[in-house]
Design an enzyme around this catalytic site. Structure first.
Site, short mmCIF file in Angstrom:
data_model
loop_
_atom_site.label_atom_id
_atom_site.label_comp_id
_atom_site.label_asym_id
_atom_site.label_seq_id
_atom_site.Cartn_x
_atom_site.Cartn_y
_atom_site.Cartn_z
N ASP A 7 -10.99 -4.95 10.43
CA ASP A 7 -10.18 -4.67 9.25
C ASP A 7 -10.77 -3.40 8.64
OD1 ASP A 7 -10.47 -5.82 5.95
OD2 ASP A 7 -8.58 -5.16 6.82
N ASP A 9 -10.21 -1.84 4.87
CA ASP A 9 -10.67 -1.88 3.47
C ASP A 9 -11.53 -3.11 3.20
OD1 ASP A 9 -7.46 -0.56 2.36
OD2 ASP A 9 -9.24 0.47 3.09
N ASP A 15 -13.22 -1.27 -1.00
CA ASP A 15 -11.84 -1.59 -1.33
C ASP A 15 -11.68 -1.53 -2.84
OD1 ASP A 15 -9.55 -4.30 -0.34
OD2 ASP A 15 -9.22 -2.27 -1.09
N ASN A 51 -3.81 -3.55 6.94
CA ASN A 51 -2.61 -3.60 6.11
C ASN A 51 -2.65 -2.39 5.17
OD1 ASN A 51 -1.77 -6.00 7.23
ND2 ASN A 51 -2.20 -7.25 5.43
N HIS A 91 4.09 -1.72 5.75
CA HIS A 91 5.14 -2.49 5.07
C HIS A 91 4.63 -3.26 3.85
CE1 HIS A 91 6.19 -2.26 9.48
NE2 HIS A 91 7.19 -1.61 8.91
N CYS A 99 3.92 -7.10 11.69
CA CYS A 99 2.57 -6.52 11.83
C CYS A 99 1.64 -6.83 10.66
CB CYS A 99 2.64 -5.01 12.05
SG CYS A 99 3.81 -4.08 11.08
N LYS A 101 -0.79 -8.50 8.37
CA LYS A 101 -1.65 -9.70 8.40
C LYS A 101 -1.30 -10.59 7.21
CE LYS A 101 -5.00 -6.82 8.18
NZ LYS A 101 -6.33 -6.21 7.96
O1 LIG Z 1 -8.13 -4.79 4.09
P1 LIG Z 1 -7.05 -3.94 4.77
O2 LIG Z 1 -6.04 -4.76 5.54
O3 LIG Z 1 -7.65 -2.81 5.60
O4 LIG Z 1 -6.25 -3.20 3.56
C1 LIG Z 1 -6.04 -3.86 2.33
C2 LIG Z 1 -5.25 -2.86 1.49
O5 LIG Z 1 -4.04 -2.53 2.11
C3 LIG Z 1 -4.87 -3.42 0.14
O6 LIG Z 1 -4.25 -4.68 0.34
C4 LIG Z 1 -3.70 -5.18 -0.90
O7 LIG Z 1 -3.07 -6.41 -0.62
P2 LIG Z 1 -1.44 -6.46 -0.57
O8 LIG Z 1 -1.03 -5.63 0.63
O9 LIG Z 1 -0.92 -5.89 -1.87
O10 LIG Z 1 -1.11 -7.96 -0.38
C5 LIG Z 1 -4.80 -5.40 -1.94
O11 LIG Z 1 -5.67 -6.42 -1.47
C6 LIG Z 1 -5.61 -4.12 -2.13
O12 LIG Z 1 -6.74 -4.38 -2.94
C7 LIG Z 1 -6.07 -3.56 -0.81
O13 LIG Z 1 -6.67 -2.28 -0.99
MG LIG Z 2 -9.79 -5.82 3.94
ZN LIG Z 3 4.18 -4.31 9.03
#
Ligand SMILES: O=P(O)(O)OC[C@@H](O)[C@H]1O[C@@H](OP(=O)(O)O)[C@@H](O)[C@@H](O)[C@@H]1O
Ligand SMILES: [Mg+2]
Ligand SMILES: [Zn+2]
Length: 177
Positions: A7, A9, A15, A51, A91, A99, A101
């Site tokens: 992963d 962030d 993050d 994500n 998305h 895609c 998670k």
């Molecule tokens: O941890 P990965 O997957 O690399 O990326 C997480 C980020 O896309 C963001 O995902 C968001 O969740 P939502 O997408 O709003 O549910 C929040 O948790 C943010 O704090 C976070 O920066």
């Molecule tokens: Mg993460």
């Molecule tokens: Zn997607």
């Protein structure tokens, strides 16, 4: 092949609940760049599944996201390593994509790219959705305590989840065992 999927962030970089919206906000966690480089130099392929709903939310665009990933690659290359395939979900939660998670679509994309089975491949994340995505395709779920990991620790984790302090500890485990 020795494949490790990360992963982004909260595992590779800090993050933020406000999302990571620029290259300037994209700051590696202590030891994470060195850990990826060490794994790479030890023969591991390190891929990323992240994500990025900030794209759908309009917080940043694909060019900014690419600049963050170019930065990651440059920093690892400076340490003599390389980063493998980076897959992202642009998305939002309501887009019904395959895609995002905890769906395992990105993990399947990585497996297809390298033509390998996912069973037992370690997927390292800081959120419960990461661990659930891993479980859905028989990857080994691995939780790090960085990012949202400490908070995730308080939730019901998939059976068999491994727990490490950070990416450096994971690199030490994989390289020395
Ligand atoms: O941890 P990965 O997957 O690399 O990326 C997480 C980020 O896309 C963001 O995902 C968001 O969740 P939502 O997408 O709003 O549910 C929040 O948790 C943010 O704090 C976070 O920066
Ligand atoms: Mg993460
Ligand atoms: Zn997607």
């Amino acid at each position: 092949m020795k494949l490790l999927i990360l992963d982004r962030d909260g595992v590779i970089n800090h993050d933020s609940d406000a999302y990571i919206k620029s290259v300037e906000e994209w700051l590696p966690l202590p030891g994470s760049i060195e850990a990826i480089a060490k794994l790479s130099k030890a023969g591991w392929t390190v891929a990323v599944a992240t994500n990025q709903s900030g794209i759908a939310r309009g917080y940043y665009d694909l060019a900014v996201l690419q600049a963050m990933h170019d930065r990651l690659r440059d920093l690892v290359a400076e340490q003599g390593g390389e980063v493998g395939l980076i897959v992202y979900c642009p998305h939002g939660p309501d887009d019904g994509c395959d895609c995002r998670k905890p769906k395992p679509g990105m993990l399947k994309t990585i497996a297809a790219h390298y033509d390998v089975a996912l069973a037992g491949v370690w997927f390292v994340g800081d959120s419960l959705g990461d661990l659930e995505a891993a479980k859905a395709v028989d990857c080994q779920p691995v939780l790090v305590k960085t990012g949202k990991g400490e908070k995730t620790l308080g939730k019901t984790l998939p059976v068999g989840t491994l727990i490490f302090d950070d990416l450096a500890a994971i690199a030490a485990e994989l390289i020395h065992n």
